[in-house]
Structures are given as C-alpha cells and as structure tokens.
Design an enzyme around this catalytic site. Structure first.
Site, mmCIF file in Angstrom:
data_model
loop_
_atom_site.group_PDB
_atom_site.id
_atom_site.type_symbol
_atom_site.label_atom_id
_atom_site.label_comp_id
_atom_site.label_asym_id
_atom_site.label_seq_id
_atom_site.Cartn_x
_atom_site.Cartn_y
_atom_site.Cartn_z
ATOM 1 N N GLN A 101 39.601 31.694 37.239
ATOM 2 C CA GLN A 101 38.759 31.067 38.277
ATOM 3 C C GLN A 101 37.302 31.152 37.851
ATOM 4 O OE1 GLN A 101 40.260 32.487 42.435
ATOM 5 N NE2 GLN A 101 40.995 33.950 40.933
ATOM 6 N N HIS A 119 38.281 26.371 38.030
ATOM 7 C CA HIS A 119 37.093 26.050 38.833
ATOM 8 C C HIS A 119 35.961 25.463 37.996
ATOM 9 C CE1 HIS A 119 38.480 29.056 42.193
ATOM 10 N NE2 HIS A 119 39.183 27.954 42.155
ATOM 11 N N THR A 186 40.730 39.594 41.078
ATOM 12 C CA THR A 186 40.512 38.536 42.073
ATOM 13 C C THR A 186 40.897 39.062 43.447
ATOM 14 O OG1 THR A 186 41.143 36.317 42.819
ATOM 15 C CG2 THR A 186 42.784 37.500 41.501
ATOM 16 N N SER A 187 40.129 38.646 44.468
ATOM 17 C CA SER A 187 40.422 39.093 45.828
ATOM 18 C C SER A 187 41.610 38.331 46.403
ATOM 19 C CB SER A 187 39.190 38.911 46.715
ATOM 20 O OG SER A 187 38.832 37.547 46.759
ATOM 21 N N PRO A 212 40.401 47.527 41.352
ATOM 22 C CA PRO A 212 40.110 48.850 41.917
ATOM 23 C C PRO A 212 40.349 48.908 43.428
ATOM 24 C CG PRO A 212 38.066 47.721 41.320
ATOM 25 C CD PRO A 212 39.190 46.861 40.834
HETATM 26 P P1 OAD Z 1 35.885 37.832 44.582
HETATM 27 O O1 OAD Z 1 34.460 38.243 44.580
HETATM 28 O O2 OAD Z 1 36.436 37.262 45.843
HETATM 29 O O3 OAD Z 1 36.795 39.091 44.204
HETATM 30 C C1 OAD Z 1 36.517 39.885 43.079
HETATM 31 C C2 OAD Z 1 37.589 40.947 42.993
HETATM 32 O O4 OAD Z 1 37.349 41.692 41.799
HETATM 33 C C3 OAD Z 1 37.595 41.959 44.149
HETATM 34 O O5 OAD Z 1 38.919 42.095 44.644
HETATM 35 C C4 OAD Z 1 37.129 43.255 43.488
HETATM 36 O O6 OAD Z 1 37.746 44.414 44.068
HETATM 37 C C5 OAD Z 1 37.589 43.049 42.079
HETATM 38 N N1 OAD Z 1 36.840 43.823 41.044
HETATM 39 C C6 OAD Z 1 35.541 44.210 41.053
HETATM 40 N N2 OAD Z 1 35.227 44.839 39.900
HETATM 41 C C7 OAD Z 1 36.355 44.857 39.150
HETATM 42 C C8 OAD Z 1 36.678 45.354 37.858
HETATM 43 N N3 OAD Z 1 35.767 45.962 37.082
HETATM 44 N N4 OAD Z 1 37.940 45.186 37.402
HETATM 45 C C9 OAD Z 1 38.880 44.556 38.159
HETATM 46 N N5 OAD Z 1 38.630 44.061 39.387
HETATM 47 C C10 OAD Z 1 37.393 44.203 39.881
HETATM 48 O O7 OAD Z 1 36.080 36.844 43.342
HETATM 49 P P2 OAD Z 1 37.262 35.808 43.049
HETATM 50 O O8 OAD Z 1 38.558 36.297 43.590
HETATM 51 O O9 OAD Z 1 37.171 35.449 41.621
HETATM 52 O O10 OAD Z 1 35.083 29.875 43.665
HETATM 53 O O11 OAD Z 1 36.778 34.573 43.917
HETATM 54 C C11 OAD Z 1 37.507 33.383 43.870
HETATM 55 C C12 OAD Z 1 36.600 32.198 43.994
HETATM 56 O O12 OAD Z 1 35.770 32.345 45.154
HETATM 57 C C13 OAD Z 1 35.599 32.025 42.873
HETATM 58 O O13 OAD Z 1 36.153 31.385 41.747
HETATM 59 C C14 OAD Z 1 34.548 31.194 43.503
HETATM 60 C C15 OAD Z 1 34.418 31.888 44.822
HETATM 61 O O14 OAD Z 1 33.953 31.129 45.885
HETATM 62 C C16 OAD Z 1 34.287 28.815 43.515
HETATM 63 O O15 OAD Z 1 33.091 28.910 43.291
HETATM 64 C C17 OAD Z 1 35.027 27.518 43.645
#
Ligand code: OAD
Length: 245
Positions: A101, A119, A186-187, A212
């Site tokens: 993503q 994305h 990813t969340s 985490p």
């Molecule tokens: P989020 O910000 O929603 O989630 C990030 C996730 O990464 C969370 O669950 C954290 O706990 C986890 N995290 C943080 N540090 C970490 C690490 N060092 N190792 C492993 N995990 C870690 O981001 P996404 O799920 O990517 O879309 O968000 C999805 C989409 O929402 C993005 O692509 C973007 C956003 O709006 C668009 O812009 C279309």
C-alpha cells in the site's frame, strides 16, 4: 521474539507466498505512518483536504506542495532491514508476490522485484483529466500543467478513487493462490487492501501478521508476531534459511 517452529515448517513447505505491506514497514526508515495517534499523518493533516479529488479541486497548490514535500523527504530515506529481508525472502520461493500500500519505492530500492503497488507511487505524476502518467513537464507552476492544459497531480490513489485494476487483480490472485500470506505493518483498516489476508484465509492459506500492535486482522490469523518488521523479518529469514540448510 520467538518465531514459532510450526510457522517455519509451514514456510519451508510453502511454494507460493504473498505479502501485504503497509506504512509500518517504512516506519523504521523514518517515514510516518497514517494512523499513529500522535505521529500519524492523518493525526496532523486532514485527509479530506489532502487525499481526495475534491480537496485537490479546492486547493491544488496546497495539495501539490504537500506531496512535493513528502516526495523530497522520501528521497532522503533508506530501506531498512525489514525491506531488505523481504527482498531476500523473494528468492526463497517459486512464487512470491509483494503487494504494497506504500507509495515510497522502498521495496524496489531494497531489491524486491515483484512489487504490486496498490496505491500508486509518489514519484510519478499523472494528468488529473486524462489520468495518463506524464514524465516530461515544466516545473515552476504549482501544480504544473499537462500539455492538455489540466493540472498534473501525484499518481497516488486518493480516498473515493478506484485502485489500479491490474494491480488489484494481481493482488487478489496472489492472495487466493498462496500457501502462506504475510500481513506486515498495516492497520488493516483500508479496503480493498484489508480484504486480501481475509481472502487468503478463506482460500486455506496460513496467514501471519507482523505488527507491534493488535489490529482488526489479529484475531483472524494463525500467527501474530508482535514486533517491529525490521526486527522480526530478519529473524524469520534467518530461521527459514537455517531450516532449509
Ligand atoms: P496505518 O498508519 O493505518 O497503519 C500502520 C500500521 O503499522 C499500524 O498498525 C502500526 O501498529 C504498524 N507499525 C508501526 N511501526 C511498525 C513497525 N516498525 N513494524 C511493523 N508494523 C509497524 O497505515 P496503513 O495500514 O499502511 O492510503 O494505511 C493504509 C492506507 O491508509 C495507506 O496506504 C494510505 C492511508 O490512507 C492512501 O493514501 C490511499
């Protein structure tokens, strides 16, 4: 962090592996995630203004400059051990599809070859009218204009927009035909990406989460590895390599 032996066995036997990554895998490179309560981009900026076609129509200059600043900061960061481990993991399986993503190119810069970008990519720009990628344009105006006269915009997917159809089809196919699916950083809140691990589960795959924190996906998966991608993935790779030696 202990990697369950049962997981290493399943990975050793797997022929087809699919991976979904989110902002968390790039966090250790210094790129902020979206939904972290304090440092997440959407805690500090309004996605309705910065990540929708309507926001761009209201204030194209502000949106263009926000992405230009993010592009500049991304160029200065480096892939981390999580990206590196995934690039090496790709070489361990017959079929390995890395669906991301993220729009930051860090997987490609780490050496991953099969990257499906759901994305888009912040380094590309496209015409806001014709939707075609434009590589040759005059900087200066903010935003610059396409030869057709319309504004150029970043080639990323905004809220309310369709995902690139070919990328989504490849991602769904990989999820439905894998032995093991890894959901990393990813969340699991944004669809259709969040549906991919669920599709893999329905198709009988082993689904593993590396994060985490607990997410919407955690209770569904067979293995939830609670830790940082940059620490868990190198460990996973080491154990897998040792098991196949
Ligand atoms: P989020 O910000 O929603 O989630 C990030 C996730 O990464 C969370 O669950 C954290 O706990 C986890 N995290 C943080 N540090 C970490 C690490 N060092 N190792 C492993 N995990 C870690 O981001 P996404 O799920 O990517 O879309 O968000 C999805 C989409 O929402 C993005 O692509 C973007 C956003 O709006 C668009 O812009 C279309």
């Amino acid at each position: 962090m202990d990697i369950p032996r049962e997981l290493i066995e399943r990975l050793s036997q797997a022929r087809r592996v699919a991976v979904l990554t989110g902002a968390g895998i790039s966090a250790e490179s210094g790129i902020p995630t979206f939904r972290d309560a304090l440092t997440g981009l959407w805690a500090n900026y309004d996605p309705q203004e910065l990540a929708t076609p309507e926001g761009f129509a209201r204030n194209p200059k502000m949106v263009w400059e926000w992405y230009a600043a993010r592009r500049t900061s991304i160029v200065g960061v480096r892939p981390n051990p999580g990206h590196d481990a995934l690039a090496r993991l790709e070489r361990c399986f017959d079929t390995f599809t890395l669906v991301t993503q993220n729009i930051d190119s860090l997987h490609q810069r780490a050496g991953s070859r099969e990257v499906v970008e759901l994305h888009g990519n912040i380094t590309r720009v496209k015409c806001s009218l014709e939707q075609r990628v434009v590589s040759d344009f005059a900087e200066g105006e903010s935003p610059p204009r396409c030869p057709c006269g319309a504004y150029l915009r970043p080639d990323v997917v905004w809220f309310g927009e369709m995902l690139p159809a070919d990328a989504l089809a490849r991602a769904e196919d990989a999820a439905e035909h894998c032995d093991v699916f890894l959901s990393i950083g990813t969340s699991a809140q944004v669809y259709p990406a969040a549906e991919l691990p669920l599709r893999a589960l329905s198709a009988g795959a082993t689904v593993v989460e590396i994060n985490p924190e607990r997410t919407a996906l955690t209770r569904h998966v067979q293995f939830a590895l609670q830790g940082l991608a940059g620490e868990v993935l190198p460990l996973l790779l080491d154990k897998l390599t040792a098991a196949s030696a």
